[in-house]
Design a protein around this motif. Structure first.
Motif, PDB file in Angstrom:
ATOM      1  N   ALA A 197     -13.831 -51.933  27.427  1.00 20.93           N
ATOM      2  CA  ALA A 197     -13.593 -53.641  28.474  1.00 20.93           C
ATOM      3  C   ALA A 197     -13.071 -54.658  27.555  1.00 20.93           C
ATOM      4  O   ALA A 197     -12.424 -55.463  27.791  1.00 20.93           O
ATOM      5  CB  ALA A 197     -14.528 -53.936  29.059  1.00 20.93           C
ATOM      6  N   ALA A 212     -16.734 -48.555  29.718  1.00 22.71           N
ATOM      7  CA  ALA A 212     -17.553 -48.773  28.520  1.00 22.71           C
ATOM      8  C   ALA A 212     -17.243 -50.028  28.055  1.00 22.71           C
ATOM      9  O   ALA A 212     -16.089 -50.400  27.993  1.00 22.71           O
ATOM     10  CB  ALA A 212     -17.394 -47.552  27.460  1.00 22.71           C
ATOM     11  N   SER A 213     -18.179 -50.794  27.220  1.00 22.68           N
ATOM     12  CA  SER A 213     -17.866 -52.146  26.986  1.00 22.68           C
ATOM     13  C   SER A 213     -16.980 -52.144  25.787  1.00 22.68           C
ATOM     14  O   SER A 213     -16.268 -53.123  25.690  1.00 22.68           O
ATOM     15  CB  SER A 213     -19.274 -52.875  26.481  1.00 22.68           C
ATOM     16  OG  SER A 213     -19.968 -52.160  25.426  1.00 22.68           O
ATOM     17  N   SER A 245      -9.021 -52.486  32.609  1.00 26.24           N
ATOM     18  CA  SER A 245     -10.261 -51.913  32.041  1.00 26.24           C
ATOM     19  C   SER A 245     -11.524 -52.547  32.900  1.00 26.24           C
ATOM     20  O   SER A 245     -12.798 -52.294  32.802  1.00 26.24           O
ATOM     21  CB  SER A 245     -10.518 -52.164  30.730  1.00 26.24           C
ATOM     22  OG  SER A 245     -10.324 -53.609  30.431  1.00 26.24           O
ATOM     23  N   TRP A 246     -11.266 -53.757  33.464  1.00 26.88           N
ATOM     24  CA  TRP A 246     -12.468 -54.498  34.107  1.00 26.88           C
ATOM     25  C   TRP A 246     -12.487 -54.078  35.630  1.00 26.88           C
ATOM     26  O   TRP A 246     -13.391 -54.583  36.190  1.00 26.88           O
ATOM     27  CB  TRP A 246     -12.291 -55.973  33.835  1.00 26.88           C
ATOM     28  CG  TRP A 246     -12.303 -56.628  32.761  1.00 26.88           C
ATOM     29  CD1 TRP A 246     -12.324 -56.160  31.509  1.00 26.88           C
ATOM     30  CD2 TRP A 246     -12.894 -58.180  32.616  1.00 26.88           C
ATOM     31  NE1 TRP A 246     -12.485 -57.189  30.638  1.00 26.88           N
ATOM     32  CE2 TRP A 246     -12.588 -58.367  31.201  1.00 26.88           C
ATOM     33  CE3 TRP A 246     -13.141 -59.232  33.543  1.00 26.88           C
ATOM     34  CZ2 TRP A 246     -12.982 -59.419  30.517  1.00 26.88           C
ATOM     35  CZ3 TRP A 246     -13.317 -60.273  32.826  1.00 26.88           C
ATOM     36  CH2 TRP A 246     -13.209 -60.533  31.252  1.00 26.88           C
ATOM     37  N   SER A 265     -19.723 -57.489  28.146  1.00 29.30           N
ATOM     38  CA  SER A 265     -21.076 -56.476  28.363  1.00 29.30           C
ATOM     39  C   SER A 265     -20.697 -55.577  29.499  1.00 29.30           C
ATOM     40  O   SER A 265     -20.116 -55.958  30.400  1.00 29.30           O
ATOM     41  CB  SER A 265     -22.295 -57.322  28.545  1.00 29.30           C
ATOM     42  OG  SER A 265     -22.327 -57.836  29.509  1.00 29.30           O
ATOM     43  N   GLU A 266     -21.317 -54.318  29.568  1.00 32.46           N
ATOM     44  CA  GLU A 266     -21.366 -53.154  30.524  1.00 32.46           C
ATOM     45  C   GLU A 266     -21.840 -54.225  31.744  1.00 32.46           C
ATOM     46  O   GLU A 266     -21.393 -53.750  32.843  1.00 32.46           O
ATOM     47  CB  GLU A 266     -21.956 -52.131  30.019  1.00 32.46           C
ATOM     48  CG  GLU A 266     -21.161 -51.394  29.244  1.00 32.46           C
ATOM     49  CD  GLU A 266     -21.684 -50.062  28.788  1.00 32.46           C
ATOM     50  OE1 GLU A 266     -22.791 -49.751  29.186  1.00 32.46           O
ATOM     51  OE2 GLU A 266     -21.515 -49.624  27.676  1.00 32.46           O
ATOM     52  N   GLU A 267     -22.978 -54.831  31.477  1.00 34.05           N
ATOM     53  CA  GLU A 267     -23.525 -55.501  32.777  1.00 34.05           C
ATOM     54  C   GLU A 267     -22.445 -56.418  33.430  1.00 34.05           C
ATOM     55  O   GLU A 267     -22.413 -56.544  34.433  1.00 34.05           O
ATOM     56  CB  GLU A 267     -24.912 -56.165  32.222  1.00 34.05           C
ATOM     57  CG  GLU A 267     -25.467 -57.247  32.965  1.00 34.05           C
ATOM     58  CD  GLU A 267     -26.468 -58.122  32.406  1.00 34.05           C
ATOM     59  OE1 GLU A 267     -26.118 -58.705  31.486  1.00 34.05           O
ATOM     60  OE2 GLU A 267     -27.603 -58.221  32.834  1.00 34.05           O
ATOM     61  N   ASN A 291     -17.755 -48.693  35.526  1.00 31.95           N
ATOM     62  CA  ASN A 291     -18.245 -47.745  34.569  1.00 31.95           C
ATOM     63  C   ASN A 291     -17.636 -47.955  33.258  1.00 31.95           C
ATOM     64  O   ASN A 291     -17.898 -46.902  32.322  1.00 31.95           O
ATOM     65  CB  ASN A 291     -18.560 -46.597  34.936  1.00 31.95           C
ATOM     66  CG  ASN A 291     -19.494 -46.273  36.392  1.00 31.95           C
ATOM     67  OD1 ASN A 291     -20.383 -47.016  36.412  1.00 31.95           O
ATOM     68  ND2 ASN A 291     -18.835 -45.797  37.476  1.00 31.95           N
ATOM     69  N   ILE A 314     -19.318 -56.318  33.239  1.00 36.43           N
ATOM     70  CA  ILE A 314     -18.102 -55.395  33.899  1.00 36.43           C
ATOM     71  C   ILE A 314     -18.660 -54.922  35.208  1.00 36.43           C
ATOM     72  O   ILE A 314     -18.135 -54.966  36.358  1.00 36.43           O
ATOM     73  CB  ILE A 314     -17.754 -54.171  33.192  1.00 36.43           C
ATOM     74  CG1 ILE A 314     -17.152 -54.618  31.773  1.00 36.43           C
ATOM     75  CG2 ILE A 314     -16.891 -53.289  34.158  1.00 36.43           C
ATOM     76  CD1 ILE A 314     -15.787 -55.299  31.966  1.00 36.43           C
ATOM     77  N   ARG A 315     -19.935 -54.599  35.450  1.00 33.10           N
ATOM     78  CA  ARG A 315     -20.764 -53.928  36.447  1.00 33.10           C
ATOM     79  C   ARG A 315     -20.791 -54.964  37.519  1.00 33.10           C
ATOM     80  O   ARG A 315     -20.399 -55.058  38.919  1.00 33.10           O
ATOM     81  CB  ARG A 315     -22.186 -53.308  36.062  1.00 33.10           C
ATOM     82  CG  ARG A 315     -22.432 -52.283  37.057  1.00 33.10           C
ATOM     83  CD  ARG A 315     -23.611 -51.624  36.570  1.00 33.10           C
ATOM     84  NE  ARG A 315     -24.742 -52.540  36.108  1.00 33.10           N
ATOM     85  CZ  ARG A 315     -25.015 -52.568  34.913  1.00 33.10           C
ATOM     86  NH1 ARG A 315     -24.568 -51.721  34.040  1.00 33.10           N
ATOM     87  NH2 ARG A 315     -25.911 -53.534  34.340  1.00 33.10           N
TER      88      ARG A 315
END
Ligand SMILES: Cc1cc2nc3c(=O)[nH]c(=O)nc-3n(C[C@H](O)[C@H](O)[C@H](O)COP(=O)(O)O)c2cc1C
Length: 248
Positions: free
Chosen positions: A123, A119-120, A112-113, A79-81, A117, A83-84
């Motif tokens: 990632a 995108a999932s 990509s991680w 998820s983007e969460e 920012n 990754i952030r």
């Protein structure tokens, strides 16, 4: 990785604690866990301390290749969460990691991680988002589940119950280390969409939820040595009263 001891002749606990590590390398998929080793690991889980001695766990040992393959077809995704928040733990040089004393080296993760920012969809290019590669490289996965209807007495959001499950994890991990068995926690198994798929594959009823899952096996090669850091004791321990410190 060689065995450090046997269940009858364990090493000193402090040595095992220092030697325990996350083993993300491939394990020999053709070499099942020796029955005595599996038993020793389950025995260690059995004796874990739990709040009020609730023993709030059940363990599903998955060692059937067709079931492992079915798990491998599950889409893990990122998820983007994730990754952030993962990005917040990364250091971009060994010097930075040593100075911080917490977190991980960014180079351990796919490129990509390393972008907060990303995108999932981007990632998930790692392993195409499927659990396949992970499952093909281990003979056993242990899925530890707990009963969501229960809680440790008067424990807000069952915090004490969750801590108890951590004790189960550590007992399993230290015993695996003693026996020369590699272990990696797979938090992706507890994410909502993966858990839903695993419910069907492993017949997990709705009142049970996945606490954690781990892959176990005999490493095929010496694991990649990467920098692992910890804070010095004087950065987290206090005598008699807490005292705020300047942290970078
Ligand atoms: C609750 C918990 C969840 C974790 N989830 C993962 C995970 O999903 N994947 C992974 O490779 N490691 C996972 N780890 C391992 C940690 O990243 C690791 O323990 C930490 O970086 C320290 O490294 P070490 O285990 O080698 O000492 C997890 C550890 C814990 C305790």
């Amino acid at each position: 990785m060689t065995a450090l001891g046997t269940p009858d002749q364990p090493m000193w606990t402090s040595d095992v604690i220092r030697l325990r590590h996350s083993d993300r390398s491939p394990f020999d998929p053709q070499r099942p866990l020796a029955e005595a080793h599996l038993r020793a690991i389950l025995e260690a889980a059995r004796w874990a301390p739990t709040a009020h001695n609730m023993q709030n766990f059940e363990i599903i040992v998955v060692d059937d290749s067709s079931v492992l393959a079915a798990i491998g077809r599950v889409h893990g995704g990122t998820s983007e969460e994730f990754i952030r928040e993962n990005y917040a733990q990364l250091s971009f040089s060994e010097e930075e990691l040593i100075r911080k004393g917490t977190g991980l080296l960014a180079t351990m993760f796919p490129l990509s991680w390393q972008d907060p920012n990303a995108a999932s969809e981007l990632a998930t290019d790692f392993d195409h988002g499927f659990l396949d590669a992970t499952m093909r490289s281990c003979p056993v996965v242990m899925v530890v589940v707990f009963d969501t209807r229960k809680r440790a007495p008067a424990s807000e959001r069952d915090f004490l119950g969750a801590m108890s499950l951590g004790c189960v994890m550590q007992n399993i991990w230290l015993t695996a280390t003693t026996l020369g068995i590699g272990m990696q926690i797979m938090s992706v198994f507890s994410s909502a969409h993966v858990e839903e798929e695993l419910r069907k594959i492993l017949s997990i009823p709705s009142h049970l939820s996945i606490a954690f899952a781990c892959r176990l096996g005999y490493p095929l090669e010496e694991p990649d040595r990467y920098l692992r850091v910890r804070r010095d004791i004087d950065r987290f321990a206090y005598r008699n009263a807490y005292a705020p410190r300047d942290e970078q």
